[in-house]
Write a protein that holds these residues in place. Sequence first.
Motif, mmCIF file in Angstrom:
data_model
loop_
_atom_site.group_PDB
_atom_site.id
_atom_site.type_symbol
_atom_site.label_atom_id
_atom_site.label_comp_id
_atom_site.label_asym_id
_atom_site.label_seq_id
_atom_site.Cartn_x
_atom_site.Cartn_y
_atom_site.Cartn_z
ATOM 1 N N THR A 1 0.848 -1.188 0.000
ATOM 2 C CA THR A 1 0.000 0.000 0.000
ATOM 3 C C THR A 1 0.889 1.245 0.000
ATOM 4 O O THR A 1 2.089 1.171 0.252
ATOM 5 N N GLN A 2 0.268 2.397 -0.236
ATOM 6 C CA GLN A 2 1.026 3.639 -0.286
ATOM 7 C C GLN A 2 0.759 4.483 0.951
ATOM 8 O O GLN A 2 -0.357 4.488 1.487
ATOM 9 N N TYR A 3 1.804 5.185 1.384
ATOM 10 C CA TYR A 3 1.655 6.113 2.510
ATOM 11 C C TYR A 3 0.809 7.296 2.078
ATOM 12 O O TYR A 3 1.011 7.842 0.987
ATOM 13 N N ASP A 4 -0.127 7.709 2.948
ATOM 14 C CA ASP A 4 -0.927 8.895 2.671
ATOM 15 C C ASP A 4 -0.487 10.072 3.542
ATOM 16 O O ASP A 4 -1.190 11.068 3.675
ATOM 17 N N PHE A 5 0.690 9.936 4.139
ATOM 18 C CA PHE A 5 1.302 11.004 4.933
ATOM 19 C C PHE A 5 2.812 10.854 4.819
ATOM 20 O O PHE A 5 3.321 9.773 4.515
ATOM 21 N N ALA A 6 3.515 11.941 5.065
ATOM 22 C CA ALA A 6 4.975 11.924 5.038
ATOM 23 C C ALA A 6 5.511 11.783 6.460
ATOM 24 O O ALA A 6 4.831 12.137 7.429
ATOM 25 N N LEU A 7 6.744 11.280 6.565
ATOM 26 C CA LEU A 7 7.410 11.113 7.860
ATOM 27 C C LEU A 7 8.855 11.565 7.742
ATOM 28 O O LEU A 7 9.507 11.320 6.717
ATOM 29 N N TRP A 8 9.328 12.205 8.800
ATOM 30 C CA TRP A 8 10.738 12.589 8.929
ATOM 31 C C TRP A 8 11.110 12.316 10.375
ATOM 32 O O TRP A 8 10.482 12.851 11.286
ATOM 33 N N GLU A 9 12.095 11.433 10.588
ATOM 34 C CA GLU A 9 12.431 10.977 11.947
ATOM 35 C C GLU A 9 13.922 11.143 12.218
ATOM 36 O O GLU A 9 14.754 10.865 11.364
#
Length: 141
Positions: free
Chosen positions: A44-52
């Motif tokens: 599936t595809q991410y519907d939000f971005a992440l930066w960690e």
Amino acid sequence: MDTRNTCYTYFKIVGQFDPETITALLKLEPEKSWKIGDTRRNGTQYDFALWEIGRCSEYHVIVAEQMRKTIAPLLEKIPLLNKIREENDVSFYLQIVPTVYPDDISPCLAPTLDIIDFCHATRTEVDVDLYVMPSEAESFE
């Protein structure tokens, strides 16, 4: 101190943004990131971005010590973090993930005032994902 307890902490930005823009603005390399539309392991595809950033796995019974290590590279970036928050649809989280055994000494999960000050200044939420493992008595029943 000998314990089976563990904990890790990290800081993350979640929302609608381009992680490469965050990296360039903060001049910090994330330890993990993805863009909206990137593919998850399950296809599936991410519907939000992440930066960690700032993952600290060096367990200390006073978990604030780990929290301090996590936020250390961000302390001088508070104005930039606020700019990111104001210009994007994002949320900031100081993530705390302890795994505890009831028979061992319990960790102190309370953030200190300097950590609270950072979280307040950047509107960062503190999120605790607590995992409690069975005690030895429970595991033999």
